[in-house]
Motif scaffolding. Structure first.
Motif, mmCIF file in Angstrom:
data_model
loop_
_atom_site.group_PDB
_atom_site.id
_atom_site.type_symbol
_atom_site.label_atom_id
_atom_site.label_comp_id
_atom_site.label_asym_id
_atom_site.label_seq_id
_atom_site.Cartn_x
_atom_site.Cartn_y
_atom_site.Cartn_z
ATOM 1 N N ARG A 1 38.805 40.509 41.789
ATOM 2 C CA ARG A 1 39.681 41.592 41.345
ATOM 3 C C ARG A 1 39.214 42.922 41.944
ATOM 4 N NH1 ARG A 1 44.399 39.509 39.097
ATOM 5 N NH2 ARG A 1 43.864 37.825 37.628
ATOM 6 N N ARG B 1 38.943 45.797 40.664
ATOM 7 C CA ARG B 1 38.005 46.546 39.819
ATOM 8 C C ARG B 1 36.570 46.072 40.041
ATOM 9 N NH1 ARG B 1 40.491 43.067 36.069
ATOM 10 N NH2 ARG B 1 42.101 44.612 35.659
ATOM 11 N N GLY C 1 43.793 45.195 39.131
ATOM 12 C CA GLY C 1 43.858 43.749 38.970
ATOM 13 C C GLY C 1 44.206 42.979 40.221
ATOM 14 N N TRP D 1 43.949 41.153 43.842
ATOM 15 C CA TRP D 1 42.895 40.313 44.427
ATOM 16 C C TRP D 1 42.500 40.854 45.792
ATOM 17 C CZ3 TRP D 1 40.484 36.714 41.579
ATOM 18 C CH2 TRP D 1 41.133 36.216 40.451
ATOM 19 N N ALA E 1 48.234 41.534 41.157
ATOM 20 C CA ALA E 1 47.453 41.365 39.939
ATOM 21 C C ALA E 1 47.918 40.182 39.102
ATOM 22 C CB ALA E 1 47.510 42.649 39.117
ATOM 23 N N ASP E 2 49.207 39.883 39.125
ATOM 24 C CA ASP E 2 49.730 38.809 38.283
ATOM 25 C C ASP E 2 49.668 37.443 38.944
ATOM 26 O OD1 ASP E 2 51.571 39.379 40.205
ATOM 27 O OD2 ASP E 2 53.314 39.457 38.861
#
Length: 229
Positions: free
Chosen positions: A104, A106, A162, A164, A180-181
């Motif tokens: 991720r 973050r 979020g 990748w 992110a999803d």
């Protein structure tokens, strides 16, 4: 396998050039306050052979710990130690710790920032509080070593936390491989990038790198004189 959706990368040599351009502002923001608060010590640098060797050894150890902290940051994320490769970009004389699986954004940012915070900002803060010049100077050197990380953080601005992200197999920076999803995507290898154009390759000469580094050093020296005045 699909190609990465977007890239935030620099060729290693270009990253070194841009990092060299950050030398002056890093010096002014780190060494400048120390000089303004405490002044320049009578003996700013080690002179005895043993002291010189100890300081140089501490610097080399810091460089090694820098890459180890990158690896630790990736492992704190979604990677394992087996997913982190250590090596050197020999053309740019740049050591690296490369995560070979997507994590991720973050976690990726934490892995990038960790060495600069621990080895750079930490000693710098101690040096500014205590007035110990060599501690401040060591923090400055470690912040300079983290200049490339700051660049990657900068070019990743706008990437959702979020999303990748994976280290580029060949360049300095990351590949945004999925939203992110999305579920965790497969790793991107050099073979997946084999058809990429080489038009943005390493075209920066060593002379330009040296000039930018020298210019930044001159600007930093001027800043020190201003601070001392």
């Amino acid at each position: 396998m699909e190609y990465p959706r977007s890239q935030a990368v620099l060729p290693p040599t270009e990253a070194q050039v841009r990092g060299a351009a950050l030398l002056a502002p890093i010096a002014l923001l780190s060494l400048g306050p120390h000089l303004a608060l405490w002044g320049l010590p009578e003996t700013p640098f080690p002179s005895a052979p043993v002291s010189i060797l100890l300081f140089c050894g501490a610097f080399v150890l810091g460089v090694l710990l820098h890459e180890g902290l990158h690896g630790l940051g990736h492992v704190w994320g979604e990677a394992s130690w087996g997913d982190v490769q250590f090596g050197v970009h020999w053309k740019a004389l740049t050591p690296f710790a490369q995560c070979t699986v997507p994590t991720r954004a973050r976690s990726y940012r934490i892995a990038l920032a960790l060495p600069g915070l621990v080895l750079g900002a930490g000693p710098l803060g101690v040096g500014l509080v205590t007035g110990h010049w060599l501690t401040t100077f060591y923090g400055f050197l470690m912040l300079v070593a983290a200049a490339g990380d700051f660049l990657i953080l900068w070019i990743l601005v706008g990437v959702p936390a979020g999303a990748w992200v994976q280290d580029h197999p060949q360049k300095v920076g990351g590949l945004v491989v999925a939203d992110a999803d999305a579920p965790r995507p497969a790793s991107v290898s050099e073979d997946d990038l084999a058809d990429e154009s080489n038009a943005d390759g390493e075209t920066v000469s060593f002379s330009l790198l040296f000039f930018l580094a020298a210019f930044s050093a001159a600007c930093a020296a001027l800043g020190f004189l201003i601070a001392l005045g």
